[in-house]
Design a protein around this motif. Structure first.
Motif, mmCIF file in Angstrom:
data_model
loop_
_atom_site.group_PDB
_atom_site.id
_atom_site.type_symbol
_atom_site.label_atom_id
_atom_site.label_comp_id
_atom_site.label_asym_id
_atom_site.label_seq_id
_atom_site.Cartn_x
_atom_site.Cartn_y
_atom_site.Cartn_z
ATOM 1 N N TRP A 63 0.801 -1.221 0.000
ATOM 2 C CA TRP A 63 0.000 0.000 0.000
ATOM 3 C C TRP A 63 0.832 1.267 0.000
ATOM 4 C CZ3 TRP A 63 1.192 2.890 4.124
ATOM 5 C CH2 TRP A 63 1.701 2.228 5.252
ATOM 6 N N VAL A 86 -4.493 5.948 -0.658
ATOM 7 C CA VAL A 86 -4.579 5.925 0.802
ATOM 8 C C VAL A 86 -4.994 7.300 1.316
ATOM 9 C CG1 VAL A 86 -3.246 5.684 2.939
ATOM 10 C CG2 VAL A 86 -2.930 4.029 1.090
ATOM 11 N N VAL A 143 -6.142 0.732 4.870
ATOM 12 C CA VAL A 143 -5.077 -0.118 5.374
ATOM 13 C C VAL A 143 -5.401 -0.463 6.810
ATOM 14 C CG1 VAL A 143 -2.602 -0.270 5.849
ATOM 15 C CG2 VAL A 143 -3.408 1.034 3.866
#
Length: 104
Positions: free
Chosen positions: A83, A90, A97
């Protein structure tokens, strides 16, 4: 405890925006390397790496802004499991996450 030095350096460098974006991009490579050897880490090393992840998530937007001059996150070919190569998603909340900090 083979990886504690690298993990500490990673932790210290996450929010060091005084260096060039090209130097900062190295932390993403280091995190990917740590991902490859995570199965070899002690529980303490894994916990410290998760602290790095928490710090990276907390600074995702700033990291994204700093690194955009050196890396096009929109064109990443890295898997979503990594990620940290998807900081744009994000920071926009498009990629969630989940971290689990384990006590030792």
């Amino acid at each position: 405890m083979l990886y504690l030095y690298e993990i500490k350096k990673l932790y210290d460098d996450i929010d060091n925006f005084k260096v060039s974006p090209l130097e900062t991009i190295e932390i993403l490579h280091i995190r990917s390397e740590m991902n490859e050897v995570q199965h070899l880490m002690t529980e303490k090393e894994k916990k410290e790496l998760e602290k790095c992840d928490c710090k990276m998530l907390a600074h995702a937007e700033a990291l994204l802004h700093h690194l955009q001059a050196a890396y096009d996150f929109a064109d990443t070919k890295r898997p979503v499991e990594e990620w940290w190569w998807h900081l744009g998603e994000v920071s926009r909340g498009e990629l969630t996450v989940a971290l689990e900090i384990k006590s030792i």
